[in-house]
Design a protein around this motif. Structure first.
Motif, PDB file in Angstrom:
ATOM      1  N   SER A  66       0.964 -10.380   1.861  1.00 39.46           N
ATOM      2  CA  SER A  66       2.257 -10.540   2.531  1.00 39.46           C
ATOM      3  C   SER A  66       3.213 -11.201   1.552  1.00 39.46           C
ATOM      4  N   ALA A  67       4.395 -11.519   2.036  1.00 42.98           N
ATOM      5  CA  ALA A  67       5.401 -12.102   1.154  1.00 42.98           C
ATOM      6  C   ALA A  67       4.917 -13.400   0.511  1.00 42.98           C
ATOM      7  N   GLN A  77      -0.555  -8.597  -9.092  1.00 42.72           N
ATOM      8  CA  GLN A  77       0.747  -8.172  -8.600  1.00 42.72           C
ATOM      9  C   GLN A  77       0.894  -6.655  -8.678  1.00 42.72           C
TER      10      GLN A  77
END
Length: 456
Positions: A66-67, A77
């Motif tokens: 999630s963020a 990433q």
């Protein structure tokens, strides 16, 4: 009395078969895991260890980025996976969280079955080592006997397998072992890795032993101490000259260099791979945190009271300390006696494959006694070797009972005081530390007795 004697012989006969021991250990673990689900649903005091929730949450975070939950390494990433360290207090390798991912898909207790399975696999490995390496083969009788040599050999093999089964049951049917794994502790995974390392070392398959030593050290840092004992064994396999020069030549040569290089390379490869995916949080939580960890409550350690007195409680301004006092309270200071004794024991006792189990046992026992933080689970680190070590000990039943009583009694003494602190909220920190010192003295005395009883 006759009935009791018959019952005892029946129990011995039943557990003299490794198949029976294995079936009983598997059934017991499955039953406890199933019971744990019912117990947790009906009781405020849970059977499942809080660590299992931590592991499961970490696996959940990996699967659901999630963020505020993204792996911080460059590859992480790019892959777009979550960060297990989003779960506070998760301070383990990401491999453990990955291992529990099927708990999200299959069943919440999947991880417990994995840990219990590692217990069982460790028991199988112990049995295999006992039969193939540890237990001496019975010599063929040279006296006049109506039995043929073939019959004598068959009797010896039967006796050895029966003995191996009973010794393996010390691990497989040990309440401390099966209760910890079925509650959801991951210690059994590391135990299996360590045993596999020992298995390959005793079989002189040093490349594989080095790889698993690197894996074990990645999983939890302390197994690196076993490498020291392996160096002496590797050197002595090809003969070592007498004197200091011969000793140094035994532990510093191409074969030992190769072993160290493969171990370090395995550890480094796994570490770099984890860092590339999860970044600095992996490095800090898995390794750096443990260098400064302080535990002022659940702790058998002799450093317990000093940690409590210097613990940085919120809202309390600590006075400026002198350089000497800062050195004394530093977490690194406690490593000195621990490392000197653990590594020294490896150099001293790691001379031959026959002594390797004994050397690892002594190293681990000393490491646990003098560790800055010590809980009951740490005792599994050295009791793991007991089934393999018992055949090499010359201890009467009376002394075995005395050692066991002291080993358990000092723990009970400490736990009875810790109960007042944890559940009653009483200020018993000093008296708890005194009992911790009694624990340390008692366990050190037991260790000395085992060392004296060793007949390698």
């Amino acid at each position: 009395m006759v009935l009791n004697g018959s019952l005892f012989r029946l129990v011995i006969d039943v557990f003299s078969s490794f198949r029976n021991v294995l079936i009983a250990s598997v059934a017991l673990r499955i039953a406890l895991i199933v019971y744990s689900e019912w117990h947790d649903a009906h009781s405020a005091v849970k059977y499942t260890d809080i660590d299992y929730r931590v592991f499961s949450d970490a696996a959940h975070f990996i699967l659901h980025p999630s963020a505020g939950n993204v792996a911080q390494g460059p590859l992480g990433q790019w892959l777009g996976i979550g960060d297990p360290y989003t779960r506070q207090t998760y301070r383990y390798t990401p491999l453990l969280a990955l291992l529990l991912i099927p708990s999200e898909w299959l069943h919440p207790s999947f991880g417990k079955y994995v840990f219990a399975g590692c217990d069982v696999l460790a028991g199988i490995l112990i049995y295999n080592l006992l039969v193939s390496v540890i237990l001496p083969s019975t010599p063929v009788s040279t006296t006049k006997d109506i039995k043929s040599k073939q019959e004598v050999a068959q009797d010896a093999a039967t006796s050895m397998t029966r003995k191996a089964s009973l010794l393996a049951s010390v691990h497989l049917l040990n309440p401390l072992v099966f209760s910890i794994s079925t509650r959801g502790s991951s210690e059994s995974v590391l135990s299996l890795f360590v045993l596999v390392t020992l298995y390959f070392a005793l079989k002189s398959k040093w490349t594989l032993a080095a790889i698993f030593l690197g894996l074990s050290t990645h999983w939890k840092i302390y197994p690196f101490i076993y490498g020291v004992a392996c160096l002496g064994v590797i050197g002595n396999e090809h003969g070592v000259a007498k004197g200091l020069k011969g000793y140094l030549g035994g532990i510093i040569n191409w074969r030992t260099f190769q072993f160290v290089f493969i171990s370090v390379a395995t550890f480094a490869f796994l570490g770099v791979a984890m860092y590339l995916v999860w970044g600095y949080p992996f490095l800090y939580e898995s390794y750096l945190y443990h260098l400064q960890r302080r535990d002022h409550r659940h702790n058998f350690s002799p450093y317990f009271y000093l940690i409590y007195l210097t613990y940085p409680f919120p809202g309390v301004v600590a006075p400026e300390l002198s350089v000497w006092r800062k050195f004394i309270r530093s977490p690194l200071t406690s490593f000195l006696p621990q490392m000197i004794l653990s590594l020294g024991a490896g150099f001293l006792f790691g001379r031959s494959k026959r002594d390797l189990t004994f050397a690892w046992f002594i190293q681990t026992f000393v490491f646990v006694i003098f560790n800055r933080v010590c809980t009951s689970q740490y005792f599994l680190w050295y009791t793991l070797f007991l089934p393999l070590l018992i055949p090499q000990l010359s201890i009467t039943p009376r002394w075995a009972l005395i050692y066991t009583t002291v080993w358990l009694g000092t723990q009970v003494l400490w736990l009875s005081e810790a109960y007042k602190l944890e559940f009653l909220g009483e200020n018993v920190f000093f008296s708890l530390w005194v009992r911790g010192m009694i624990y340390m003295a008692g366990h050190s005395w037991v260790l000395a007795g085992i060392m004296q009883a060793y007949r390698g």
